[in-house]
Design an enzyme around this catalytic site. Sequence first.
Site, short mmCIF file in Angstrom:
data_model
loop_
_atom_site.label_atom_id
_atom_site.label_comp_id
_atom_site.label_asym_id
_atom_site.label_seq_id
_atom_site.Cartn_x
_atom_site.Cartn_y
_atom_site.Cartn_z
N ARG A 220 21.87 0.76 14.59
CA ARG A 220 20.41 0.81 14.70
C ARG A 220 19.79 0.23 13.44
O ARG A 220 20.43 0.16 12.38
CB ARG A 220 19.95 2.25 14.93
N HIS B 277 23.63 5.75 11.30
CA HIS B 277 25.04 6.10 11.54
C HIS B 277 25.89 4.85 11.33
O HIS B 277 26.27 4.56 10.19
CB HIS B 277 25.25 6.75 12.91
N HIS C 155 26.98 1.53 18.10
CA HIS C 155 25.58 1.26 18.38
C HIS C 155 24.82 1.22 17.06
O HIS C 155 24.23 2.21 16.62
CB HIS C 155 25.00 2.34 19.30
N THR D 268 18.35 8.65 20.59
CA THR D 268 19.47 8.17 21.40
C THR D 268 18.89 7.44 22.61
O THR D 268 17.69 7.51 22.87
CB THR D 268 20.37 9.34 21.84
N HIS E 127 26.56 8.12 28.84
CA HIS E 127 25.54 9.02 28.32
C HIS E 127 25.74 10.43 28.88
O HIS E 127 25.63 10.66 30.08
CB HIS E 127 24.11 8.56 28.62
N ASP E 128 26.08 11.33 27.98
CA ASP E 128 26.26 12.76 28.27
C ASP E 128 27.43 13.04 29.22
O ASP E 128 27.48 14.11 29.85
CB ASP E 128 24.98 13.38 28.83
N GLU F 61 26.65 -1.95 21.26
CA GLU F 61 25.43 -1.62 21.98
C GLU F 61 24.23 -1.82 21.07
O GLU F 61 24.33 -1.67 19.85
CB GLU F 61 25.44 -0.14 22.42
N ASN G 53 32.97 5.96 21.59
CA ASN G 53 31.85 5.64 20.71
C ASN G 53 32.02 6.43 19.41
O ASN G 53 32.08 7.67 19.43
CB ASN G 53 30.53 6.02 21.40
N HIS H 157 29.39 11.39 21.82
CA HIS H 157 28.96 12.69 21.30
C HIS H 157 29.85 13.83 21.80
O HIS H 157 30.39 14.61 20.99
CB HIS H 157 27.50 12.95 21.69
#
Length: 238
Positions: free
Chosen positions: A45, A50, A43, A100, A190-191, A70, A7, A214
């Site tokens: 938005r 971003h 992703h 997020t 995620h994470d 996404e 990502n 991230h």
Amino acid sequence: MTKLSVNINKIATLRNARGANNPNVVQVALDAERFGAEGITVHPRPDERHIRYQDVMDLSKVVTTEFNIEGYPDPRFMDLVKKVKPAQATLVPDPPTAITSNTGWDTIKHQSMLQDIVAELKEAGVRVSIFINPEAKYFEPAKLTGTDRVELYTEPYAVGFPINPENAVKPYIEVSKIARELGLGLNAGHDLDLHNLGFLKKSIPYLDEVSIGHALICDALYYGLENTIQMYRRKLEE
């Protein structure tokens, strides 16, 4: 084999901080592929804080691995995905103000809406994945939407991992078995990071794809992007 999709939202965040084109999002995506990424995830938005919608168009012309877009399926997102026709669209229930993604879809409550959206995207030739919490009740309704895959929301796993890895991964193993029985492909994201990724992969060896942004970009500040991507790949191959 579980594919690693990188990502690159955080690359766009860094670029946008100065308003020019450094770092170059398209070039980073190409380099990530060259360094071993098997997919590129973005992703966009609504506020374009971003990844910008133009970035998605630019990336669609050059990404040769699996391109995954996404987002929340509002009209602008749907129009973008149908125009770009990426390998995969991942539907997330984020409101526009979300920092997020922080939960999966309630596929019981939103089953009818998701069914219409999934059908529209599949008619355009796009594989669909639905972001979902590790709760058994959401999986059969997800299957009924017609989605190809589900993406496991792994923040609860990441939070619980340092305390008790076995307990943290247990619900994910259980719902992954349900997904397989239903014939759903299985993604996760995620994470996820270098500490918890390997254990998740060993516990659920049939994951199709993980999407990581991230933590991977943070690690790249220390290890370099090429080395970092290879480190994450090795965690998936151990």
